[in-house]
Design a protein around this motif. Structure first.
Motif, PDB file in Angstrom:
ATOM      1  N   ASP A 252     110.590 181.151  46.143  1.00  0.00           N
ATOM      2  CA  ASP A 252     111.222 179.463  45.656  1.00  0.00           C
ATOM      3  C   ASP A 252     111.341 178.377  46.900  1.00  0.00           C
ATOM      4  O   ASP A 252     111.978 178.813  47.768  1.00  0.00           O
ATOM      5  CB  ASP A 252     112.872 179.463  45.147  1.00  0.00           C
ATOM      6  CG  ASP A 252     113.298 180.042  43.993  1.00  0.00           C
ATOM      7  OD1 ASP A 252     112.411 179.597  42.780  1.00  0.00           O
ATOM      8  OD2 ASP A 252     113.657 180.652  43.859  1.00  0.00           O
TER       9      ASP A 252
ATOM     10  N   THR B  44     111.817 174.866  46.153  1.00  0.00           N
ATOM     11  CA  THR B  44     112.214 173.355  46.310  1.00  0.00           C
ATOM     12  C   THR B  44     114.196 173.659  45.474  1.00  0.00           C
ATOM     13  O   THR B  44     115.270 172.649  45.751  1.00  0.00           O
ATOM     14  CB  THR B  44     111.582 172.020  44.524  1.00  0.00           C
ATOM     15  OG1 THR B  44     111.836 172.634  43.858  1.00  0.00           O
ATOM     16  CG2 THR B  44     110.922 171.741  45.964  1.00  0.00           C
ATOM     17  N   LYS B  45     114.481 174.673  45.260  1.00  0.00           N
ATOM     18  CA  LYS B  45     115.553 175.694  44.537  1.00  0.00           C
ATOM     19  C   LYS B  45     116.103 175.453  45.938  1.00  0.00           C
ATOM     20  O   LYS B  45     117.187 175.278  46.033  1.00  0.00           O
ATOM     21  CB  LYS B  45     115.038 176.530  43.710  1.00  0.00           C
ATOM     22  CG  LYS B  45     116.414 176.871  42.765  1.00  0.00           C
ATOM     23  CD  LYS B  45     116.011 177.757  41.944  1.00  0.00           C
ATOM     24  CE  LYS B  45     116.912 177.982  40.799  1.00  0.00           C
ATOM     25  NZ  LYS B  45     116.198 179.096  39.986  1.00  0.00           N
ATOM     26  N   THR B  46     115.668 176.511  46.502  1.00  0.00           N
ATOM     27  CA  THR B  46     116.232 176.804  48.081  1.00  0.00           C
ATOM     28  C   THR B  46     116.996 175.531  48.709  1.00  0.00           C
ATOM     29  O   THR B  46     117.541 175.712  50.103  1.00  0.00           O
ATOM     30  CB  THR B  46     116.385 177.827  48.358  1.00  0.00           C
ATOM     31  OG1 THR B  46     114.464 178.069  48.978  1.00  0.00           O
ATOM     32  CG2 THR B  46     116.386 179.223  47.473  1.00  0.00           C
TER      33      THR B  46
ATOM     34  N   PRO C 143     117.514 171.486  48.852  1.00  0.00           N
ATOM     35  CA  PRO C 143     118.194 170.879  47.624  1.00  0.00           C
ATOM     36  C   PRO C 143     117.108 169.554  47.765  1.00  0.00           C
ATOM     37  O   PRO C 143     117.704 169.531  49.068  1.00  0.00           O
ATOM     38  CB  PRO C 143     119.221 170.575  47.253  1.00  0.00           C
ATOM     39  CG  PRO C 143     119.414 172.143  47.820  1.00  0.00           C
ATOM     40  CD  PRO C 143     118.379 172.635  48.721  1.00  0.00           C
TER      41      PRO C 143
ATOM     42  N   SER D 296     111.116 166.496  49.391  1.00  0.00           N
ATOM     43  CA  SER D 296     110.042 166.323  48.854  1.00  0.00           C
ATOM     44  C   SER D 296     108.768 166.401  49.450  1.00  0.00           C
ATOM     45  O   SER D 296     107.599 166.591  48.917  1.00  0.00           O
ATOM     46  CB  SER D 296     110.020 165.255  48.301  1.00  0.00           C
ATOM     47  OG  SER D 296     110.131 164.073  49.345  1.00  0.00           O
TER      48      SER D 296
ATOM     49  N   SER E 219     107.463 165.046  45.285  1.00  0.00           N
ATOM     50  CA  SER E 219     107.809 164.257  44.039  1.00  0.00           C
ATOM     51  C   SER E 219     106.752 163.582  43.041  1.00  0.00           C
ATOM     52  O   SER E 219     106.715 163.151  42.525  1.00  0.00           O
ATOM     53  CB  SER E 219     109.037 163.865  44.527  1.00  0.00           C
ATOM     54  OG  SER E 219     108.675 162.912  45.629  1.00  0.00           O
TER      55      SER E 219
ATOM     56  N   ARG F  55     104.907 175.154  40.458  1.00  0.00           N
ATOM     57  CA  ARG F  55     105.839 174.536  39.263  1.00  0.00           C
ATOM     58  C   ARG F  55     105.545 175.599  38.852  1.00  0.00           C
ATOM     59  O   ARG F  55     105.144 176.256  37.963  1.00  0.00           O
ATOM     60  CB  ARG F  55     105.741 173.600  38.312  1.00  0.00           C
ATOM     61  CG  ARG F  55     104.871 172.126  39.720  1.00  0.00           C
ATOM     62  CD  ARG F  55     104.759 170.906  38.067  1.00  0.00           C
ATOM     63  NE  ARG F  55     104.020 169.779  38.806  1.00  0.00           N
ATOM     64  CZ  ARG F  55     104.381 168.922  39.043  1.00  0.00           C
ATOM     65  NH1 ARG F  55     105.374 168.592  39.286  1.00  0.00           N
ATOM     66  NH2 ARG F  55     103.516 167.572  39.371  1.00  0.00           N
TER      67      ARG F  55
ATOM     68  N   ASN G 162     110.167 175.912  35.932  1.00  0.00           N
ATOM     69  CA  ASN G 162     111.085 175.601  35.661  1.00  0.00           C
ATOM     70  C   ASN G 162     111.251 173.865  36.570  1.00  0.00           C
ATOM     71  O   ASN G 162     112.409 173.914  36.746  1.00  0.00           O
ATOM     72  CB  ASN G 162     111.889 176.415  35.484  1.00  0.00           C
ATOM     73  CG  ASN G 162     111.546 177.321  34.776  1.00  0.00           C
ATOM     74  OD1 ASN G 162     110.905 177.125  33.017  1.00  0.00           O
ATOM     75  ND2 ASN G 162     111.611 178.908  34.666  1.00  0.00           N
TER      76      ASN G 162
ATOM     77  N   GLU H 287     111.086 173.164  39.632  1.00  0.00           N
ATOM     78  CA  GLU H 287     110.635 173.141  40.789  1.00  0.00           C
ATOM     79  C   GLU H 287     109.259 173.664  41.618  1.00  0.00           C
ATOM     80  O   GLU H 287     108.519 174.403  41.089  1.00  0.00           O
ATOM     81  CB  GLU H 287     112.146 174.336  40.538  1.00  0.00           C
ATOM     82  CG  GLU H 287     113.395 174.210  40.582  1.00  0.00           C
ATOM     83  CD  GLU H 287     114.699 173.246  41.714  1.00  0.00           C
ATOM     84  OE1 GLU H 287     113.537 173.003  42.662  1.00  0.00           O
ATOM     85  OE2 GLU H 287     115.144 173.254  41.262  1.00  0.00           O
ATOM     86  N   TRP H 288     109.234 174.222  42.669  1.00  0.00           N
ATOM     87  CA  TRP H 288     108.355 174.117  43.388  1.00  0.00           C
ATOM     88  C   TRP H 288     108.515 175.542  43.882  1.00  0.00           C
ATOM     89  O   TRP H 288     109.274 175.757  44.621  1.00  0.00           O
ATOM     90  CB  TRP H 288     107.582 172.812  44.352  1.00  0.00           C
ATOM     91  CG  TRP H 288     107.095 172.374  43.935  1.00  0.00           C
ATOM     92  CD1 TRP H 288     107.875 171.055  43.529  1.00  0.00           C
ATOM     93  CD2 TRP H 288     105.413 172.122  43.254  1.00  0.00           C
ATOM     94  NE1 TRP H 288     106.759 169.832  42.574  1.00  0.00           N
ATOM     95  CE2 TRP H 288     105.567 170.544  42.581  1.00  0.00           C
ATOM     96  CE3 TRP H 288     104.373 172.860  43.467  1.00  0.00           C
ATOM     97  CZ2 TRP H 288     104.373 169.823  42.436  1.00  0.00           C
ATOM     98  CZ3 TRP H 288     103.510 172.350  43.154  1.00  0.00           C
ATOM     99  CH2 TRP H 288     103.214 170.950  42.695  1.00  0.00           C
ATOM    100  N   LYS H 289     107.620 176.159  43.873  1.00  0.00           N
ATOM    101  CA  LYS H 289     107.300 177.650  44.487  1.00  0.00           C
ATOM    102  C   LYS H 289     106.424 178.073  45.504  1.00  0.00           C
ATOM    103  O   LYS H 289     105.501 177.342  45.004  1.00  0.00           O
ATOM    104  CB  LYS H 289     107.768 178.419  42.852  1.00  0.00           C
ATOM    105  CG  LYS H 289     108.815 178.457  42.644  1.00  0.00           C
ATOM    106  CD  LYS H 289     108.982 180.403  41.769  1.00  0.00           C
ATOM    107  CE  LYS H 289     110.424 180.252  41.121  1.00  0.00           C
ATOM    108  NZ  LYS H 289     110.310 181.678  40.399  1.00  0.00           N
TER     109      LYS H 289
END
Length: 193
Positions: free
Chosen positions: A12, A14-16, A18, A21, A97, A163, A165, A167-169
């Motif tokens: 992950d 963006t999830k890790t 927050p 961008s 973003s 992408r 869900n 979020e970006w991975k």
């Protein structure tokens, strides 16, 4: 501390992290001793792919002759023709973003310019890596060292931002190809003439 990945691993982004961008994707390499008498020029190229794994137009192909794509959300900072020095040899700035919604995946490729014609391949390249840096803090978030798994290949899909869900991975791909940039471009839906 950066997360160090092995081939095939996904993480992950963006999830890790927050609020993240703007990232810089740094690509680097060294060339081994080479006696062929030609320059050894490696290039970073970026393909912005839709859900079908293909580009929608030539504007989705970012490289040394077209430094921007995705409505300006992906910017290649310029060609390095020698690979001399430490650190990143080429960099790509990505504003996550601002990436157009139809782009599901951003694929990062390193190729050897005229590799076939010059008798050059990734067996003559060492210390290849890809890293992702937070542009605002300059903190390295992810690093993928490719290792020395290549011999006759002239192009490598290094990694992909994608992408999932909302979020970006990042996925450490590390797949080598013969046929250079033309082969990968064709696989990604570009008409290479």
């Amino acid at each position: 501390m950066a997360i160090s990945l092995s081939k095939g691993q996904k993480v992950d982004l963006t999830k890790t992290n927050p609020g993240l961008s703007k990232v810089v994707v740094g690509l680097g390499w060294d060339t081994n001793r080479y006696d062929g008498g030609n320059d050894f020029d490696l290039d970073a190229s970026i393909f912005l792919l839709g859900a079908n794994g293909k580009v929608t137009s030539e504007k989705d192909f970012v490289f040394y002759n077209q430094l921007e794509g995705g409505n300006g959300s992906v910017v290649h900072t310029g060609d390095n023709r020698t690979g001399e020095g430490d650190g990143d040899d080429e960099q790509v700035k990505v504003n996550l973003s601002a990436v157009p919604t139809q782009v599901e995946k951003i694929s990062f490729v390193i190729t050897i310019h005229d590799g076939e014609a010059r008798g050059q391949n990734f067996g003559q390249v060492s210390n290849a890596f890809c890293r992702i840096v937070n542009e605002e803090t300059n903190q390295e978030l992810i690093r993928y060292d490719l290792g020395e798994d290549f011999s006759i290949e002239t192009a490598i899909v290094v990694g992909e931002l994608y992408r999932h869900n909302g979020e970006w991975k990042f996925s450490a791909v590390g797949s080598g190809y013969q046929g250079g940039l033309a082969r990968i471009a064709t696989d990604f839906g570009l008409n290479v003439g």
